[in-house]
Structure formats: C-alpha cells, structure tokens
Design a protein around this motif. Sequence first.
Motif, PDB file in Angstrom:
ATOM      1  N   LYS A 116       6.647  10.018  -0.328  1.00  0.00           N
ATOM      2  CA  LYS A 116       7.097  10.248  -1.705  1.00  0.00           C
ATOM      3  C   LYS A 116       7.912   9.048  -2.166  1.00  0.00           C
ATOM      4  N   LEU A 117       7.899   8.824  -3.479  1.00  0.00           N
ATOM      5  CA  LEU A 117       8.564   7.647  -4.040  1.00  0.00           C
ATOM      6  C   LEU A 117       9.839   8.038  -4.773  1.00  0.00           C
ATOM      7  N   VAL A 118      10.833   7.198  -4.670  1.00  0.00           N
ATOM      8  CA  VAL A 118      12.030   7.345  -5.496  1.00  0.00           C
ATOM      9  C   VAL A 118      11.625   6.984  -6.925  1.00  0.00           C
ATOM     10  N   ALA A 119      12.175   7.674  -7.901  1.00  0.00           N
ATOM     11  CA  ALA A 119      11.729   7.547  -9.290  1.00  0.00           C
ATOM     12  C   ALA A 119      11.696   6.110  -9.799  1.00  0.00           C
ATOM     13  N   ASP A 120      12.686   5.308  -9.498  1.00  0.00           N
ATOM     14  CA  ASP A 120      12.719   3.953 -10.061  1.00  0.00           C
ATOM     15  C   ASP A 120      12.193   2.883  -9.092  1.00  0.00           C
ATOM     16  N   HIS A 121      11.494   3.304  -8.043  1.00  0.00           N
ATOM     17  CA  HIS A 121      10.948   2.346  -7.077  1.00  0.00           C
ATOM     18  C   HIS A 121       9.849   1.500  -7.733  1.00  0.00           C
ATOM     19  N   ASP A 122       9.926   0.188  -7.601  1.00  0.00           N
ATOM     20  CA  ASP A 122       8.924  -0.716  -8.177  1.00  0.00           C
ATOM     21  C   ASP A 122       7.822  -0.956  -7.140  1.00  0.00           C
TER      22      ASP A 122
ATOM     23  N   ILE B 284     -13.950   8.656 -18.990  1.00  0.00           N
ATOM     24  CA  ILE B 284     -13.244   7.700 -18.130  1.00  0.00           C
ATOM     25  C   ILE B 284     -11.761   8.021 -18.166  1.00  0.00           C
ATOM     26  N   GLU B 285     -11.162   8.088 -17.004  1.00  0.00           N
ATOM     27  CA  GLU B 285      -9.738   8.398 -16.909  1.00  0.00           C
ATOM     28  C   GLU B 285      -8.964   7.173 -16.428  1.00  0.00           C
ATOM     29  N   GLU B 286      -7.743   7.040 -16.913  1.00  0.00           N
ATOM     30  CA  GLU B 286      -6.858   5.990 -16.428  1.00  0.00           C
ATOM     31  C   GLU B 286      -6.421   6.326 -15.014  1.00  0.00           C
ATOM     32  N   THR B 287      -6.251   5.309 -14.178  1.00  0.00           N
ATOM     33  CA  THR B 287      -5.771   5.560 -12.821  1.00  0.00           C
ATOM     34  C   THR B 287      -4.320   5.117 -12.714  1.00  0.00           C
ATOM     35  N   ASP B 288      -3.624   5.729 -11.780  1.00  0.00           N
ATOM     36  CA  ASP B 288      -2.243   5.353 -11.509  1.00  0.00           C
ATOM     37  C   ASP B 288      -2.261   4.388 -10.328  1.00  0.00           C
ATOM     38  N   PRO B 289      -1.897   3.127 -10.535  1.00  0.00           N
ATOM     39  CA  PRO B 289      -2.008   2.141  -9.453  1.00  0.00           C
ATOM     40  C   PRO B 289      -0.948   2.295  -8.365  1.00  0.00           C
ATOM     41  N   ARG B 290       0.038   3.154  -8.530  1.00  0.00           N
ATOM     42  CA  ARG B 290       1.131   3.247  -7.561  1.00  0.00           C
ATOM     43  C   ARG B 290       0.661   3.612  -6.153  1.00  0.00           C
ATOM     44  N   SER B 291      -0.299   4.535  -6.038  1.00  0.00           N
ATOM     45  CA  SER B 291      -0.777   4.931  -4.709  1.00  0.00           C
ATOM     46  C   SER B 291      -1.493   3.770  -4.022  1.00  0.00           C
ATOM     47  N   ALA B 292      -2.294   3.023  -4.780  1.00  0.00           N
ATOM     48  CA  ALA B 292      -2.998   1.871  -4.201  1.00  0.00           C
ATOM     49  C   ALA B 292      -1.994   0.823  -3.743  1.00  0.00           C
ATOM     50  N   LEU B 293      -0.976   0.571  -4.564  1.00  0.00           N
ATOM     51  CA  LEU B 293       0.047  -0.415  -4.203  1.00  0.00           C
ATOM     52  C   LEU B 293       0.859   0.060  -3.002  1.00  0.00           C
ATOM     53  N   GLN B 294       1.112   1.349  -2.937  1.00  0.00           N
ATOM     54  CA  GLN B 294       1.858   1.922  -1.816  1.00  0.00           C
ATOM     55  C   GLN B 294       1.065   1.751  -0.509  1.00  0.00           C
ATOM     56  N   LEU B 295      -0.243   2.025  -0.550  1.00  0.00           N
ATOM     57  CA  LEU B 295      -1.084   1.866   0.638  1.00  0.00           C
ATOM     58  C   LEU B 295      -1.160   0.393   1.045  1.00  0.00           C
ATOM     59  N   LEU B 296      -1.243  -0.489   0.061  1.00  0.00           N
ATOM     60  CA  LEU B 296      -1.260  -1.927   0.345  1.00  0.00           C
ATOM     61  C   LEU B 296       0.049  -2.361   1.005  1.00  0.00           C
ATOM     62  N   ALA B 297       1.160  -1.814   0.545  1.00  0.00           N
ATOM     63  CA  ALA B 297       2.457  -2.138   1.152  1.00  0.00           C
ATOM     64  C   ALA B 297       2.520  -1.657   2.601  1.00  0.00           C
ATOM     65  N   LEU B 298       1.968  -0.472   2.869  1.00  0.00           N
ATOM     66  CA  LEU B 298       1.949   0.039   4.247  1.00  0.00           C
ATOM     67  C   LEU B 298       1.080  -0.840   5.139  1.00  0.00           C
ATOM     68  N   LEU B 299      -0.066  -1.288   4.613  1.00  0.00           N
ATOM     69  CA  LEU B 299      -0.948  -2.176   5.391  1.00  0.00           C
ATOM     70  C   LEU B 299      -0.268  -3.516   5.656  1.00  0.00           C
TER      71      LEU B 299
END
Length: 190
Positions: free
Chosen positions: A173-179, A62-77
Amino acid sequence: MTQTALSFLERLRLAFSILFNRELATQIYSQLSPEKKSLSEIESAPESQVEYSEEKATIAPIEETDPRSALQLLALLQQEARFLDFIHEDIQAFSDADIGAAARVVHEGSRKVIQQHLSLQPVRSENEMSRITVPEGFDASKLRLTGKLLGQAPFTGTLIHCGWYAAEVRLPKLVADHDCRVIAPAEVEL
C-alpha cells in the motif's frame, strides 16, 4: 458548368480554409457525403440518437490507466534486481561471461519480486505443442491466434505458449503523498 483545374497553391489554400473554418468543412463534408449526417448534427444529437455502425458498437471503451502500480512494480524490480541499471547498461563492451553473471542477479531478484507480489497461472492448462480447439466466441484477450487464419471458429491449432494470467496482485500500500515517479532515490555516501 465548366470546371477549372486548381493550382497547387489554390488547393493548399483550400485545404487550410477547410482545416481552420469549421462551417466550410461541414458544408464540404455534407456535399461529399449527402447520405450521412453533418458533423454538427452528429455532435448536437443526444447520445441515444446517434447511429453507430455495427463495427463501432463492438469496440470497447478505452479507459485511462493509473501508472502508479506499474511504477511501483518497476521500483521493486530495481530494488531487488537492479533491473533498470541492467537495462540501461551498454552491454556491448562486456564479455558474455560478465553479462551472464549480471543476468543471474537480475533473474534472481526479478523472480523474487514476481513471486512475492503476483500469483501467476497459465492461461491454458494444456502442454505446449499440444493440439487444441479454439471455440466460437473465444476470449481474444486470452488467446492470440497466429498463422493462417481462414474462416470462422472453431479453429484447431498448436499451443505454442500457455500464456500468463495474474490471478492475484499483492503490491504494498502507498502513503497518500508518495511520489511513485521516483523509481529509485539517488544514493549519496557521506
């Protein structure tokens, strides 16, 4: 040796003793399962010496997932389709016509986001409702078998849904400190 039945409180006390006393738990485990190694033997053995059952050996890690991509897609939606606003709205009080009008906006915006940021392809190229054969050794992540499953592959069945496969993902692409947890900023009119 005469055995005395333990009362409920004695069994409860014993359960807590096992729970909080690792050594006692290991001894009892060894008595109950003498053919198995003790927990301390298993834990202290090098990884290569630990015997796994055949079933455990086939389980993928089992691998940990990075939630940033999911949150980014949710923000776009949310940005294009007001997706979260629609999902969080209590639609019971609205008419079907109002809900349909809102769904049209959500559908149009969601479709735009998906087309801009993902290249989707069907997992199976056959027409839905056609008969297909699932070969032995099939990729279970790409085919979900439902219905009465008996015996071994190959299986023959009806393709109910072709599935979706993301051939390409093109998120900004994300800026390094983007929340990324800020899906949509609060809006203040001045």
